[in-house]
Design a protein around this motif. Structure first.
Motif, short mmCIF file in Angstrom:
data_model
loop_
_atom_site.label_atom_id
_atom_site.label_comp_id
_atom_site.label_asym_id
_atom_site.label_seq_id
_atom_site.Cartn_x
_atom_site.Cartn_y
_atom_site.Cartn_z
N MET A 118 -37.71 24.01 20.35
CA MET A 118 -36.84 24.18 21.73
C MET A 118 -35.49 24.39 21.44
O MET A 118 -34.68 23.87 20.54
N THR A 119 -35.00 25.29 22.28
CA THR A 119 -33.46 25.93 22.14
C THR A 119 -32.60 24.64 22.49
O THR A 119 -32.88 23.71 23.77
N ARG A 120 -31.48 24.35 21.90
CA ARG A 120 -30.63 23.24 21.98
C ARG A 120 -29.15 23.77 22.12
O ARG A 120 -28.73 24.74 21.34
N ILE A 121 -28.41 23.36 23.03
CA ILE A 121 -26.99 23.60 23.04
C ILE A 121 -26.36 22.20 23.47
O ILE A 121 -27.10 21.05 23.85
N VAL A 122 -24.96 22.43 23.09
CA VAL A 122 -24.15 21.26 23.03
C VAL A 122 -23.10 21.57 23.85
O VAL A 122 -22.36 22.57 24.08
N ALA A 123 -22.86 20.39 24.59
CA ALA A 123 -21.64 20.43 25.69
C ALA A 123 -20.20 20.12 24.74
O ALA A 123 -20.48 19.16 24.07
N THR A 124 -19.38 21.02 25.22
CA THR A 124 -18.25 21.09 24.16
C THR A 124 -16.91 20.74 25.53
O THR A 124 -15.77 20.71 24.91
N GLU A 125 -17.28 20.64 26.56
CA GLU A 125 -16.03 20.71 27.37
C GLU A 125 -15.92 19.11 27.89
O GLU A 125 -16.61 18.56 28.33
N PRO A 126 -14.47 18.66 27.82
CA PRO A 126 -14.30 17.24 27.96
C PRO A 126 -14.33 17.07 29.44
O PRO A 126 -14.12 17.78 30.20
N LEU A 127 -14.84 15.81 29.80
CA LEU A 127 -15.01 15.49 31.26
C LEU A 127 -13.56 15.37 31.85
O LEU A 127 -13.57 15.70 33.34
N GLY A 128 -12.60 14.67 31.30
CA GLY A 128 -11.37 14.59 32.13
C GLY A 128 -11.83 13.58 33.25
O GLY A 128 -12.49 12.61 33.11
N VAL A 129 -11.21 13.67 34.24
CA VAL A 129 -11.43 12.79 35.47
C VAL A 129 -12.86 13.10 36.02
O VAL A 129 -13.19 14.35 36.37
N ALA A 130 -13.72 12.04 35.96
CA ALA A 130 -14.93 12.25 36.62
C ALA A 130 -15.09 12.78 37.96
O ALA A 130 -14.44 12.21 38.77
N PRO A 131 -15.92 13.45 38.14
CA PRO A 131 -16.00 14.14 39.84
C PRO A 131 -16.66 12.79 40.42
O PRO A 131 -17.56 12.15 40.07
N THR A 132 -16.54 12.81 41.79
CA THR A 132 -16.75 11.85 42.59
C THR A 132 -18.25 11.65 42.89
O THR A 132 -18.88 10.66 42.89
N TRP A 133 -18.82 12.87 42.69
CA TRP A 133 -20.24 12.70 43.04
C TRP A 133 -20.90 12.30 41.88
O TRP A 133 -22.00 11.65 41.84
N ALA A 134 -20.57 12.45 40.53
CA ALA A 134 -21.06 11.86 39.37
C ALA A 134 -21.15 10.53 39.48
O ALA A 134 -22.10 9.81 39.19
N VAL A 135 -20.00 9.81 39.79
CA VAL A 135 -19.74 8.51 39.65
C VAL A 135 -20.76 7.80 40.87
O VAL A 135 -21.22 6.75 40.55
N LEU A 136 -20.67 8.50 42.15
CA LEU A 136 -21.55 7.99 43.14
C LEU A 136 -23.21 7.96 42.73
O LEU A 136 -23.97 7.03 43.03
N GLN A 137 -23.28 9.04 42.12
CA GLN A 137 -24.74 9.23 41.69
C GLN A 137 -25.36 8.12 40.96
O GLN A 137 -26.60 7.71 41.00
N ARG A 138 -24.53 7.88 39.79
CA ARG A 138 -24.95 6.68 38.79
C ARG A 138 -25.01 5.34 39.37
O ARG A 138 -25.66 4.43 39.13
N ALA A 139 -23.80 5.16 40.40
CA ALA A 139 -23.98 4.05 41.28
C ALA A 139 -25.08 3.97 42.14
O ALA A 139 -25.60 2.62 42.29
N LEU A 140 -25.55 4.74 42.72
CA LEU A 140 -26.72 4.91 43.36
C LEU A 140 -27.84 4.49 42.38
O LEU A 140 -28.82 3.85 42.94
N PHE A 141 -28.26 5.11 41.46
CA PHE A 141 -29.16 4.53 40.29
C PHE A 141 -29.11 2.96 40.01
O PHE A 141 -30.22 2.46 40.03
#
Length: 642
Positions: free
Chosen positions: A1-24
């Motif tokens: 399986m092709t594998r790629i690696v994230a290299t971009e620092p997150l910095g300030v987390a996007p609000t949608w991401a924080v809310l999404q994990r809060a919903l989980f």
């Protein structure tokens, strides 16, 4: 399986991401609270009250709607076993009550069987390696094959023999408590007369006469309880589900043959699907030659809501089974003909009995003129004008990704008099209804939608938990809809945002995701812990999404899969990265700047592995060939990556 690696620092987390994990997190707490309040130790519901002779089993399964889907999306790992246990316990509970034959509904209409089936289908898709559910899927689908001893299917006339059917075969008649159908049935009054041509019964008030009530009940038993009806098209989901396991041609052949029979009947009726077929195979046989008037048909009780759902489910199944998006034409034609009859009028001035539903979806805009389409047809012609349910054309587009199906949606937006960008805080029975603002987001015209819909989802979870907390009395003899009205599990927002998929067609639809995920560490489906996903582009040859790892220390590895049941092929992936010296020196007040870079990886498969170090993000632009592979249930075993 092709594998790629994230290299971009997150910095300030996007609000949608924080809310999404809060919903989980909120959902993981909420289903446990619900289970503790309403379930017995064996997984059955705490209920000892009375039930109607045929109606009711669906409501017990619906108590757990969304639980299996939440597991597929990345909810608690416990949810799979928990939902299976509840399904099996409810099946035993309903068996003791006399509603079940060999683990399947004894015999009822497919409006209700479809409602209960969604839980079962999610378990099959969530764990195809479970041999017990695999065997059930095959056994249930075989109930409708021509050689089934149940006799549900009449192959000579290409019809299901009764509106009520199931594990016990054709079950003629309607509900026994409707042998006399009187005016005291006030819960049914908004839907009008079940039959419009019973002598002496011209209005609901006429049913106050016991003789008229008896006459209506007999006519319903004799005419609404015989022959085939359009809502039976939802039974094709059993065949499609069984076929997904091993491509057994028996199931594919039956589903397509049965659908083709209804396509031919619609063609003979000017393109509008009729709602009834008599015992001898003739449309209108029990209704004076009329194409309308059947059980759960155009006249009573819901019209397009029911028929559109069943037709939509059947054509989506056919496209899945055949790989041919032309199979959608049956539903396209139906919608286009109904839309052609639309008018511009406020919902407040319409004749629909469902104003409360539209008040939730449209709020104060029910007073604004908008595009309404007829939902029902009777002796007086078309009636029951409502706004078009966006979910039907959205699923056609979701399946084909064609420009023409997309245009049908955008045309509805242009004709509508309400703002498609508005996100209202409601939850209806189908856990749906926010398709319009989601489409506006995909059009690039509603950028705040992710945060808003996640806020609504969290609000609805809190509301259900508050309802449970207030529900302090004995629950063993409550209304059988009580459980579904308190079920706190909601998946609409997560489906749209993480998979680019609308909510499932509620009355028995399969759920082919546009994009799905698996945890490469555990092999289970769904997003790993701490990972959030946002799909913002869905096109015929592209799906674009962002993945975020909110974890402070843990690397997360996620497998991204394209297409419903693995049908699409990812040819290559264009992805974001960064050249950076993050986190920089400890003496600095800020992290060093990063230089964005773009990369391309060849894939040539239906999935790609993404490694997300802690506190990183990555944008994926998947270039896909749709319907490159036959759809199938796939296990969650993760092969090695390279």
């Amino acid at each position: 399986m092709t594998r790629i690696v994230a290299t971009e620092p997150l910095g300030v987390a996007p609000t949608w991401a924080v809310l999404q994990r809060a919903l989980f997190d909120a959902l993981d707490e909420a289903w446990r609270v619900y289970e503790a309040r309403y379930c017995e130790p064996d997984g059955s519901l705490r209920y000892t009250g009375s039930m109607q002779p045929r109606d009711g089993a669906d409501d017990f399964y619906e108590a757990f709607t969304g639980w299996g889907v939440l597991y597929q999306l990345g909810g608690s790992a416990e949810l799979l076993a928990v939902t299976k246990r509840h399904w099996e316990a409810v099946t035993e509970q309903m068996d003791r009550r006399g509603y079940i034959a060999d683990e399947f509904e004894l015999g009822y209409d497919w409006f209700h069987i479809g409602e209960q089936l969604t839980v079962f289908l999610s378990l099959c898709a969530g764990d195809p390696a479970d041999e017990s559910f695999h065997a059930r899927a095959v056994r249930f689908a075989e109930l409708y094959l021509p050689d089934s001893p149940t006799g549900n299917y009449d192959q000579a006339n290409r019809m299901i023999r009764a509106p009520h059917n199931g594990g016990g075969g054709p079950r003629h008649g309607v509900c026994e408590n409707w042998r006399s159908y009187g005016a005291e049935l006030t819960n049914m009054q908004p839907y009008g007369l079940p039959l419009e041509d019973v002598p002496g019964v011209d209005s609901w008030e006429d049913l106050a006469d016991p003789a008229n009530a008896d006459a209506m009940g007999k006519a319903m038993w004799d005419r609404l309880g015989q022959g085939d009806v359009a809502v039976n098209l939802a039974a094709t989901s059993l065949a499609a589900n069984a076929w997904l396991y091993g491509h057994d041609e028996r199931f594919r052949a039956w589903a397509l043959e049965y659908l083709d029979a209804w396509v031919a009947r619609a063609a003979a009726n000017g393109g509008i699907v009729p709602d009834n077929v008599g015992p001898a195979g003739e449309v209108g046989e029990l209704h004076g030659g009329r194409w309308y008037g059947g059980n759960y048909g155009w006249t009573w009780p819901h019209g397009l809501h029911t028929i559109g759902m069943a037709v939509g489910i059947a054509v989506l199944n056919a496209a899945l089974l055949s790989g041919d998006p032309g199979r959608l034409d049956f539903a396209r034609s139906l919608l286009d003909q109904v839309y052609h009859l639309g008018v511009d009028r406020p919902v407040d001035d319409s004749d629909t009995p469902l104003r409360d539903r539209w008040a939730a979806e449209l709020g104060e805009e029910t007073a604004t003129p908008t595009f309404l389409v007829p939902n029902r047809y009777g002796l007086g012609g078309w009636f029951d004008f409502q706004p078009p349910q966006v979910t039907f054309p959205v699923w056609l587009w979701q399946t084909s990704l064609s420009d023409a199906d997309w245009k049908r949606i955008t045309d509805l937006r242009e004709r509508g008099g309400y703002d498609w960008r508005t996100v209202r805080d409601f939850r209806n029975k189908e856990d749906a209804g926010h398709e319009a603002p989601w489409i506006a987001y995909l059009q690039g015209d509603n950028p705040d939608y992710p945060e808003q819909i996640l806020g609504v989802a969290l609000s609805q979870v809190r509301r259900r938990l508050a309802l449970i907390a207030r529900d302090t009395g004995e629950v063993k003899d409550r209304d059988i809809h009580h459980w579904q009205r308190h079920n706190p599990v909601t998946t609409e927002a997560l489906l749209q945002l993480t998979t680019g998929t609308p909510q499932v067609l509620f009355n028995g639809g399969l759920l082919p995701f546009r994009v799905s995920y698996a945890d490469a560490e555990t092999g289970r489906p769904g997003l790993p812990l701490d990972v959030a996903s946002l799909v913002d582009t869905v096109e015929a040859g592209r799906t674009c999404l962002e993945l975020v790892n909110l974890a402070g220390t843990g690397t997360r590895r996620v497998v991204v899969r394209a297409g419903g049941f693995g049908a699409d092929r990812i040819d290559e992936v264009h992805y974001s990265g960064a050249e950076t010296e993050y986190p920089g020196a400890p003496t600095a007040y800020t992290a060093p700047a990063s230089r964005p870079v773009s990369r391309i990886a060849a894939v040539g498969a239906s999935e790609v592995a993404v490694e997300l170090p802690p506190g990183t993000r990555i944008r994926l632009d998947l270039r896909v060939t749709v319907r490159a592979n036959p759809a199938r249930h796939r296990t969650t075993t993760i092969e090695g990556t390279s």
